[in-house]
Design a protein around this motif. Structure first.
Motif, short mmCIF file in Angstrom:
data_model
loop_
_atom_site.label_atom_id
_atom_site.label_comp_id
_atom_site.label_asym_id
_atom_site.label_seq_id
_atom_site.Cartn_x
_atom_site.Cartn_y
_atom_site.Cartn_z
N LEU A 50 -58.69 -13.30 -38.42
CA LEU A 50 -59.98 -12.59 -38.35
C LEU A 50 -60.46 -12.44 -36.91
O LEU A 50 -60.93 -11.37 -36.52
CB LEU A 50 -61.04 -13.30 -39.18
N SER A 51 -60.34 -13.50 -36.12
CA SER A 51 -60.75 -13.43 -34.72
C SER A 51 -59.99 -12.35 -33.98
O SER A 51 -60.55 -11.64 -33.14
CB SER A 51 -60.49 -14.76 -34.01
N LEU A 52 -58.70 -12.22 -34.30
CA LEU A 52 -57.87 -11.20 -33.64
C LEU A 52 -58.31 -9.80 -34.04
O LEU A 52 -58.43 -8.91 -33.20
CB LEU A 52 -56.39 -11.41 -33.98
N ILE A 53 -58.56 -9.63 -35.35
CA ILE A 53 -58.98 -8.30 -35.81
C ILE A 53 -60.36 -7.94 -35.26
O ILE A 53 -60.65 -6.80 -34.94
CB ILE A 53 -58.95 -8.22 -37.35
N ALA A 54 -61.22 -8.97 -35.12
CA ALA A 54 -62.56 -8.72 -34.58
C ALA A 54 -62.51 -8.43 -33.09
O ALA A 54 -63.50 -8.01 -32.50
CB ALA A 54 -63.45 -9.93 -34.83
N GLY A 55 -61.35 -8.66 -32.47
CA GLY A 55 -61.23 -8.41 -31.03
C GLY A 55 -61.75 -9.54 -30.17
O GLY A 55 -61.90 -9.39 -28.96
N LEU A 56 -62.06 -10.70 -30.79
CA LEU A 56 -62.55 -11.84 -30.01
C LEU A 56 -61.43 -12.49 -29.22
O LEU A 56 -61.65 -13.11 -28.19
CB LEU A 56 -63.18 -12.89 -30.94
N GLN A 57 -60.20 -12.34 -29.73
CA GLN A 57 -59.03 -12.86 -29.04
C GLN A 57 -57.96 -11.78 -29.08
O GLN A 57 -57.98 -10.92 -29.95
CB GLN A 57 -58.48 -14.09 -29.78
N GLN A 58 -57.01 -11.85 -28.16
CA GLN A 58 -55.90 -10.91 -28.16
C GLN A 58 -54.66 -11.61 -28.70
O GLN A 58 -54.40 -12.75 -28.33
CB GLN A 58 -55.62 -10.41 -26.74
N ASN A 75 -65.93 -4.53 -31.32
CA ASN A 75 -66.52 -3.19 -31.35
C ASN A 75 -67.33 -2.98 -32.62
O ASN A 75 -67.26 -3.75 -33.57
CB ASN A 75 -65.43 -2.13 -31.23
N ASN A 76 -68.10 -1.91 -32.59
CA ASN A 76 -69.06 -1.62 -33.66
C ASN A 76 -68.45 -1.39 -35.02
O ASN A 76 -69.14 -1.45 -36.03
CB ASN A 76 -69.85 -0.36 -33.30
N GLN A 77 -67.16 -1.02 -35.04
CA GLN A 77 -66.58 -0.66 -36.31
C GLN A 77 -66.21 -1.86 -37.16
O GLN A 77 -65.92 -1.74 -38.34
CB GLN A 77 -65.34 0.21 -36.07
N GLN A 152 -73.68 -0.94 -39.19
CA GLN A 152 -72.84 -0.02 -39.96
C GLN A 152 -71.35 -0.09 -39.59
O GLN A 152 -70.76 0.92 -39.18
CB GLN A 152 -73.34 1.40 -39.79
N PRO A 153 -70.74 -1.25 -39.72
CA PRO A 153 -69.31 -1.34 -39.46
C PRO A 153 -68.53 -0.71 -40.61
O PRO A 153 -69.03 -0.64 -41.73
CB PRO A 153 -69.06 -2.84 -39.40
N SER B 174 -69.22 -11.17 -31.46
CA SER B 174 -68.65 -10.29 -32.49
C SER B 174 -69.39 -8.96 -32.55
O SER B 174 -68.86 -7.97 -33.03
CB SER B 174 -68.66 -10.98 -33.85
N PHE B 175 -70.63 -8.94 -32.05
CA PHE B 175 -71.35 -7.66 -31.96
C PHE B 175 -71.06 -6.95 -30.64
O PHE B 175 -71.67 -5.94 -30.32
CB PHE B 175 -72.86 -7.88 -32.06
N GLY B 176 -70.14 -7.52 -29.86
CA GLY B 176 -69.81 -6.91 -28.57
C GLY B 176 -70.79 -7.28 -27.46
O GLY B 176 -70.83 -6.61 -26.44
#
Lengths: 254, 266
Positions: A50-58, A75-77, A152-153, B174-176
């Motif tokens: 989940l952290s990877l998909i959320a972009g918190l980690q690469q 990101n917002n999505q 609105q993700p 997480s909200f950027g």
């Protein structure tokens, strides 16, 4: 083109003592509007995914693409709902819900009103001026859901969001979350170790093995179970059979 | 149990609380009076050397005469202003340093041994250097009041920043949210209780710094009154200064507690 494409990702954690591979060569796709559960024993790297998909980690290697665009930062999505609500105790319920909008500079009248409307839908408009410690666990998790959906993700990541709740509240919230996501046509990825919850809520259940996390098997939940509420699924005659199948499979990977 | 009985029980419970509160207050007042009465008697009947320990009525008379000639007002207000300035400066600077250390992990690791050394060093020992550098006046004394609390504030507040629930940060990220937003929305408000508790410690520390500063500069203020009284062997003057310090430092502490109640929610 898939909505979310996780393409052979491997992720390793480095410490002084060791390099530990948390997940290895993981590949799966999610289509728009699907509800997928990742089910597995602790130590299978569920939260890491989940952290990877959320972009918190690469990821160490591999790529994750959302609508054909590589995810490199939060990101917002993508909306992320944590194991516990983690509402900020110094903010009112309303302020907590607006947090995402505030952080992304989207505090417009329209967005605010939509969020307040959503709060109302969740039966929380009476407590919007209250502080989180005045609310029960179930109410707080509902506020956390509003907070996550306020920006609105398109994709929702749910990291065992019901695990800290008592059983009754959990069942009610499962129904609420499932219906909310369905009416809004959101795509969701739920991480859980609760077999029943996975069957009740998802279209597909992805079973992970541990050390390192890998996909062991994928279970399709039959159509007639997808179309009813999680609570009805739990009461349906073939729920037990699915539970049994996944249980046995899970035992084999323990 | 019916509702009237319940009400009765509740009333008697409230009464018990009230009585308990009154007993505590009565004891507190009694101890205060007993202390001053015994002190007065001990001085007058020469149980202790009245030259050294004086006695309350003598201190009271001196208080009145100093109040009339205006000198007490001047000394007290000088010390009070210096202490408040030093207190605010020390707390604000310490919090800013802590924010800087939080911002850069590398900076905090580099600064670590120096902070340990600075913290263990008695800051009043810097007094002579500060006085030479900033001149023998308000500025030096305020600097002493601040220097004594700034390092410990930095350490305590930095520790508080560092131990904020990591999931609050995760929510923001997480909200950027960026680093500045993380600090403003999560780290700082979550650390308010820790910052307030350093305020309480700093009230005491600033008084130490300022009084020692006034000892060294010997120009004005309650610290000067103590040193002067000591030099001319007028211990009534010394005790008067101590009483003034006790009163005003308590008032400052109560004000910090008031701020705490206003600022902190649960």
């Amino acid at each position: 083109m898939s909505f979310l494409h996780v393409d052979s990702i491997t992720h390793a954690y480095f410490t002084k003592e060791s390099a530990k591979v948390a997940i290895s060569e993981l590949t799966f796709v999610i289509e728009e509007g699907e509800f997928i559960s990742l089910l597995g024993p602790s130590g299978c790297g569920k939260s890491t995914i989940l952290s990877l998909i959320a972009g918190l980690q690469q990821p160490t290697t591999g790529t994750i693409k959302l609508k054909n665009k590589k995810i490199t930062s939060p990101n917002n999505q993508v909306g992320y709902m944590l194991q516990q609500d983690y509402l900020f105790p110094w903010k009112t319920i309303e302020e907590n819900c607006m947090l995402g909008l505030k952080l992304t500079n989207q505090l417009t009248v329209e967005n605010k009103e939509r969020t307040l409307g959503f709060l109302d839908e969740m039966g929380l408009s009476d407590v919007k001026k209250a502080y989180p410690n005045q609310l029960s666990g179930g109410m707080r998790q509902r506020v956390a859901l509003v907070r996550t959906l306020a920006t609105q993700p398109d994709l929702l990541l749910l990291d065992e969001p019901f695990s800290a709740l008592d059983y009754q509240t959990k069942l009610k919230l499962e129904n609420l979350v499932a219906s909310t996501l369905k009416t809004r046509k959101k795509t969701a990825l739920l991480v859980t170790h609760d077999i029943g919850e996975a069957i009740a809520m998802s279209d597909r259940v992805v079973l992970l093995s541990k050390h390192p996390g890998k996909i062991a098997r994928v279970f399709e939940i039959p159509k007639h179970l997808r179309d009813i509420t999680p609570f009805e699924v739990r009461n349906s005659p073939d729920f037990g059979m699915h539970f049994q199948t996944i249980w046995e499979e899970l035992e084999a990977y323990e | 149990m019916n509702s009237s009985q319940l009400k009765k029980q509740h009333a008697s419970y409230l009464l018990d609380l009230q009585i308990e509160k009154r007993i505590v207050l009565a004891w507190q007042v009694f101890i205060l009076f007993a202390f001053f009465t015994i002190w007065e008697l001990a001085g007058r009947l020469s149980w202790v050397d009245p030259l050294l320990f004086s006695y309350p009525s003598k201190v009271g008379n001196l208080f009145l005469s100093k109040l009339v000639d205006g000198s007490l007002m001047i000394h007290t207000s000088v010390t009070l202003l210096e202490t408040i300035a030093g207190f605010i400066l020390g707390t604000v600077l310490g919090t800013l340093f802590a924010a800087g250390l939080w911002w850069s992990r590398k900076a905090s690791r580099i600064a670590d041994p120096y902070l340990v050394v600075l913290n263990s060093m008695p800051k009043v020992a810097l007094g002579p250097i500060i006085i030479v550098a900033l001149g023998p006046g308000y500025l030096s004394i305020i600097a002493m009041g601040a220097s004594i609390s700034v390092i410990i504030t930095t350490l305590v507040v930095y520790h508080a920043f560092h131990t904020v629930e990591p999931n609050f940060v995760k929510v923001i990220r997480s909200f950027g949210g960026n680093k500045k937003q993380t600090f403003v929305e999560a780290i700082l408000p979550a650390s308010f209780p820790a910052i307030i508790s350093t305020l309480k410690v700093n009230v005491g520390l600033s008084w130490v710094g300022v009084i020692v500063g006034e000892f060294l500069v010997s120009e004005k203020g309650l610290g000067y009154m103590i040193i002067y009284g000591f030099q001319v062997f007028n211990f009534t003057l010394v005790l008067l200064s101590l009483v003034m310090i006790a009163i005003f430092s308590s008032i400052m502490y109560l004000m910090v507690e008031w701020i705490e109640r206003k600022l902190i929610r649960n």
